[in-house]
Design a protein around this motif. Structure first.
Motif, PDB file in Angstrom:
ATOM      1  N   PHE A  21     -55.013   2.987   9.098  1.00  0.00           N
ATOM      2  CA  PHE A  21     -53.830   2.379   9.705  1.00  0.00           C
ATOM      3  C   PHE A  21     -52.602   2.459   8.791  1.00  0.00           C
ATOM      4  CE2 PHE A  21     -56.931   0.900  12.608  1.00  0.00           C
ATOM      5  CZ  PHE A  21     -56.279   0.477  13.762  1.00  0.00           C
ATOM      6  N   ASN A  22     -52.761   3.031   7.605  1.00  0.00           N
ATOM      7  CA  ASN A  22     -51.637   3.232   6.670  1.00  0.00           C
ATOM      8  C   ASN A  22     -50.904   1.942   6.336  1.00  0.00           C
ATOM      9  OD1 ASN A  22     -51.980   6.126   6.587  1.00  0.00           O
ATOM     10  ND2 ASN A  22     -51.082   6.179   8.645  1.00  0.00           N
ATOM     11  N   GLY A  23     -51.665   0.864   6.204  1.00  0.00           N
ATOM     12  CA  GLY A  23     -51.082  -0.418   5.837  1.00  0.00           C
ATOM     13  C   GLY A  23     -51.285  -0.722   4.364  1.00  0.00           C
ATOM     14  N   SER A  24     -50.905  -1.909   3.954  1.00  0.00           N
ATOM     15  CA  SER A  24     -51.055  -2.311   2.559  1.00  0.00           C
ATOM     16  C   SER A  24     -51.132  -3.835   2.492  1.00  0.00           C
ATOM     17  CB  SER A  24     -49.872  -1.823   1.720  1.00  0.00           C
ATOM     18  OG  SER A  24     -49.972  -2.316   0.396  1.00  0.00           O
ATOM     19  N   ASN A  25     -51.957  -4.317   1.566  1.00  0.00           N
ATOM     20  CA  ASN A  25     -52.029  -5.765   1.320  1.00  0.00           C
ATOM     21  C   ASN A  25     -51.553  -6.112  -0.084  1.00  0.00           C
ATOM     22  OD1 ASN A  25     -54.157  -4.666  -0.102  1.00  0.00           O
ATOM     23  ND2 ASN A  25     -55.553  -6.359   0.315  1.00  0.00           N
ATOM     24  N   GLN A  26     -50.796  -5.189  -0.693  1.00  0.00           N
ATOM     25  CA  GLN A  26     -50.264  -5.438  -2.031  1.00  0.00           C
ATOM     26  C   GLN A  26     -49.169  -6.509  -1.973  1.00  0.00           C
ATOM     27  OE1 GLN A  26     -51.557  -4.010  -4.780  1.00  0.00           O
ATOM     28  NE2 GLN A  26     -53.036  -2.997  -3.407  1.00  0.00           N
ATOM     29  N   ALA A  27     -48.916  -7.126  -3.123  1.00  0.00           N
ATOM     30  CA  ALA A  27     -47.936  -8.218  -3.179  1.00  0.00           C
ATOM     31  C   ALA A  27     -46.537  -7.743  -2.816  1.00  0.00           C
ATOM     32  CB  ALA A  27     -47.936  -8.837  -4.575  1.00  0.00           C
ATOM     33  N   ASP A  28     -46.221  -6.469  -3.122  1.00  0.00           N
ATOM     34  CA  ASP A  28     -44.871  -5.955  -2.857  1.00  0.00           C
ATOM     35  C   ASP A  28     -44.793  -5.191  -1.527  1.00  0.00           C
ATOM     36  OD1 ASP A  28     -46.467  -3.880  -3.637  1.00  0.00           O
ATOM     37  OD2 ASP A  28     -45.002  -2.968  -5.006  1.00  0.00           O
ATOM     38  N   ALA A  29     -45.820  -5.301  -0.688  1.00  0.00           N
ATOM     39  CA  ALA A  29     -45.841  -4.569   0.583  1.00  0.00           C
ATOM     40  C   ALA A  29     -44.834  -5.173   1.566  1.00  0.00           C
ATOM     41  CB  ALA A  29     -47.233  -4.603   1.193  1.00  0.00           C
ATOM     42  N   SER A  30     -44.284  -4.312   2.419  1.00  0.00           N
ATOM     43  CA  SER A  30     -43.337  -4.779   3.441  1.00  0.00           C
ATOM     44  C   SER A  30     -44.088  -5.492   4.566  1.00  0.00           C
ATOM     45  CB  SER A  30     -42.562  -3.593   4.009  1.00  0.00           C
ATOM     46  OG  SER A  30     -43.433  -2.717   4.710  1.00  0.00           O
ATOM     47  N   ILE A  31     -43.338  -6.203   5.397  1.00  0.00           N
ATOM     48  CA  ILE A  31     -43.938  -6.906   6.541  1.00  0.00           C
ATOM     49  C   ILE A  31     -44.625  -5.915   7.473  1.00  0.00           C
ATOM     50  CG2 ILE A  31     -43.469  -8.331   8.562  1.00  0.00           C
ATOM     51  CD1 ILE A  31     -43.249  -9.850   5.960  1.00  0.00           C
ATOM     52  N   ASP A  32     -43.998  -4.757   7.672  1.00  0.00           N
ATOM     53  CA  ASP A  32     -44.580  -3.738   8.547  1.00  0.00           C
ATOM     54  C   ASP A  32     -45.916  -3.234   7.988  1.00  0.00           C
ATOM     55  OD1 ASP A  32     -44.405  -1.807  10.805  1.00  0.00           O
ATOM     56  OD2 ASP A  32     -44.273  -0.329   9.179  1.00  0.00           O
ATOM     57  N   GLN A  33     -45.983  -3.013   6.676  1.00  0.00           N
ATOM     58  CA  GLN A  33     -47.230  -2.555   6.062  1.00  0.00           C
ATOM     59  C   GLN A  33     -48.321  -3.616   6.149  1.00  0.00           C
ATOM     60  OE1 GLN A  33     -45.494  -1.449   2.170  1.00  0.00           O
ATOM     61  NE2 GLN A  33     -46.328   0.607   2.494  1.00  0.00           N
ATOM     62  N   ILE A  34     -47.931  -4.873   5.952  1.00  0.00           N
ATOM     63  CA  ILE A  34     -48.905  -5.972   6.039  1.00  0.00           C
ATOM     64  C   ILE A  34     -49.453  -6.083   7.458  1.00  0.00           C
ATOM     65  CG2 ILE A  34     -49.172  -8.486   5.916  1.00  0.00           C
ATOM     66  CD1 ILE A  34     -47.160  -8.453   3.591  1.00  0.00           C
ATOM     67  N   ASN A  35     -48.578  -5.951   8.455  1.00  0.00           N
ATOM     68  CA  ASN A  35     -49.018  -6.022   9.850  1.00  0.00           C
ATOM     69  C   ASN A  35     -49.975  -4.871  10.185  1.00  0.00           C
ATOM     70  OD1 ASN A  35     -47.559  -8.345  10.396  1.00  0.00           O
ATOM     71  ND2 ASN A  35     -45.744  -7.226  11.085  1.00  0.00           N
ATOM     72  N   LYS A  36     -49.664  -3.685   9.681  1.00  0.00           N
ATOM     73  CA  LYS A  36     -50.560  -2.543   9.908  1.00  0.00           C
ATOM     74  C   LYS A  36     -51.924  -2.793   9.260  1.00  0.00           C
ATOM     75  CE  LYS A  36     -47.109   1.162  10.340  1.00  0.00           C
ATOM     76  NZ  LYS A  36     -46.564   2.404   9.709  1.00  0.00           N
ATOM     77  N   TYR A  37     -51.879  -3.357   8.062  1.00  0.00           N
ATOM     78  CA  TYR A  37     -53.136  -3.637   7.362  1.00  0.00           C
ATOM     79  C   TYR A  37     -53.979  -4.661   8.133  1.00  0.00           C
ATOM     80  CZ  TYR A  37     -56.310  -4.429   3.438  1.00  0.00           C
ATOM     81  OH  TYR A  37     -57.421  -4.511   2.633  1.00  0.00           O
ATOM     82  N   GLN A  38     -53.314  -5.693   8.670  1.00  0.00           N
ATOM     83  CA  GLN A  38     -54.022  -6.707   9.448  1.00  0.00           C
ATOM     84  C   GLN A  38     -54.626  -6.103  10.714  1.00  0.00           C
ATOM     85  OE1 GLN A  38     -54.686  -9.945   8.690  1.00  0.00           O
ATOM     86  NE2 GLN A  38     -53.765  -9.604   6.693  1.00  0.00           N
ATOM     87  N   LYS A  39     -53.906  -5.181  11.335  1.00  0.00           N
ATOM     88  CA  LYS A  39     -54.444  -4.493  12.515  1.00  0.00           C
ATOM     89  C   LYS A  39     -55.663  -3.635  12.131  1.00  0.00           C
ATOM     90  CE  LYS A  39     -50.260  -4.268  15.354  1.00  0.00           C
ATOM     91  NZ  LYS A  39     -50.848  -5.083  16.457  1.00  0.00           N
ATOM     92  N   GLY A  40     -55.594  -3.048  10.935  1.00  0.00           N
ATOM     93  CA  GLY A  40     -56.736  -2.288  10.444  1.00  0.00           C
ATOM     94  C   GLY A  40     -57.953  -3.172  10.227  1.00  0.00           C
ATOM     95  N   LEU A  41     -57.743  -4.376   9.682  1.00  0.00           N
ATOM     96  CA  LEU A  41     -58.844  -5.317   9.499  1.00  0.00           C
ATOM     97  C   LEU A  41     -59.461  -5.693  10.843  1.00  0.00           C
ATOM     98  CD1 LEU A  41     -57.540  -7.807   6.757  1.00  0.00           C
ATOM     99  CD2 LEU A  41     -58.999  -5.808   6.476  1.00  0.00           C
ATOM    100  N   SER A  42     -58.605  -5.942  11.830  1.00  0.00           N
ATOM    101  CA  SER A  42     -59.111  -6.290  13.157  1.00  0.00           C
ATOM    102  C   SER A  42     -59.908  -5.137  13.768  1.00  0.00           C
ATOM    103  CB  SER A  42     -57.953  -6.675  14.083  1.00  0.00           C
ATOM    104  OG  SER A  42     -57.285  -7.826  13.606  1.00  0.00           O
TER     105      SER A  42
END
Length: 344
Positions: free
Chosen positions: A150-171
């Motif tokens: 999903f090309n997301g990220s859960n790093q501390a400096d990740a953007s909101i868009d990256q965090i949302n993608k990462y959460q969708k990947g977890l789901s």
């Protein structure tokens, strides 16, 4: 520090529950139904996985003021509390008034090692390698889906868009695990018949081959929908690598020593996990730190385990008689499908 302490307590509690509960199931089951009992235990495990992954897959955390990880942890802790209350209420025990001799657990484990029957020895290597094979998938799959697919990220400096993608990947990883646990549950009803048809050795070989081939596909598969299918043979393989070894140990160990021996088998499983942790996670992880590579490289111990599974022995009376202090239950009938000519 709080997180590390919590993880240690959680894993300790899981090990404390698993071995005695599994031993209790085997204690009350006749020899000819040990394979059935092993499959029932795995079916219940599949049902639990279906429920917990459904909670994450449907993104129910959005309806609470919590992040997904926090929400799932609270749900799982609630289930654990309910399970504990049920256990206390429905399993009252009669107090034992007489004083029992003190038992040294390390001496008991050493004794189990010295008296280990041949069928038990032959299953240890493929069992340990199977846990080594599966561990990185269990540990890395959610992160792999969130970051690689999903090309997301859960790093501390990740953007909101990256965090949302990462959460969708977890789901989505939980939807994949829903397929994993669902088919594990469904296959559990068939495994006993397949073992009777082709034998436990052949089933163990097939289960390890499923795991090895599935993890090898992580090298090149990038479609998120494909992983809905890939997790199905992983679920079937996971059921097999747990059901067959525990059945073999239950068949060759007398009931009064079954708890220690099932605990010993669990130790070999943990050994496989730690080998995966250091050899793949920490060792090869320095060269290929990607989650994809760690899961894909786990296909190698799966392949080696498949080869060692060819040397398994299906236990029968000849094998059981090699164990000391055989109880009366050894005189019960064992299904002909569980007896191999190699044992006599």
């Amino acid at each position: 520090g709080i997180f590390i302490a919590s993880i240690i307590i959680a894993f300790t509690a899981g090990n404390i529950v698993q071995a005695p509960a599994r031993a209790l199931c085997s204690d009350v089951t006749p020899l000819k139904q040990q394979m059935l009992m092993s499959n029932i235990c795995q079916i219940y495990g599949g049902i639990g996985g279906v429920f917990s992954n459904l909670v994450g897959g449907l993104e129910l955390y959005k309806y609470a003021s919590l992040q997904q990880e926090q929400f799932i942890l609270i749900v799982c802790l609630s289930i654990s509390t309910i399970a504990m209350i049920i256990s206390i209420v429905v399993t009252p025990e009669t107090p034992l008034r007489e004083k029992l001799p003190e038992i040294n657990p390390f001496k008991q484990i050493w004794g189990a090692l010295k008296k280990m029957p041949k069928a038990y020895k032959r299953i240890i290597v493929p069992f340990t390698l199977s846990y080594l094979c599966v561990y990185q998938y269990q540990f890395q799959f959610s992160h792999f889906m969130g970051e690689d697919i999903f090309n997301g990220s859960n790093q501390a400096d990740a953007s909101i868009d990256q965090i949302n993608k990462y959460q969708k990947g977890l789901s989505w990883s939980m939807m994949c695990n829903l397929m994993n646990c669902g088919f594990q549950c469904l296959y559990g009803f068939l495994n006993i018949k397949i073992c009777e048809l082709i034998g436990m050795k052949a089933v163990m070989i097939i289960g390890l081959a499923f795991l090895s081939l599935s993890f090898f596909s992580f090298f090149f598969v990038n479609n998120k929908y494909a992983y809905l299918g890939i997790t199905i043979p992983i679920g079937i393989g996971n059921l097999i690598i747990n059901a067959v070894p525990y059945t073999i140990v239950s068949l060759v160990i007398p009931s009064e020593e079954l708890g220690a021996n099932l605990g010993l088998l669990n130790c070999f499983g943990v050994l496989g996990q730690q080998l995966s942790n250091f050899a793949i996670g920490t060792g090869l992880g320095l060269i290929w730190p990607e989650s994809r590579m760690m899961i894909a490289l786990s296909s190698v111990p799966g392949l080696i385990g498949t080869i060692f599974a060819f040397f398994m022995i299906t236990p029968g009376f000849g094998e059981m008689n090699n164990y000391n202090q055989i109880p009366d239950r050894s005189t019960q009938d064992v299904s002909a499908s569980l007896i191999s000519n190699d044992d006599f």
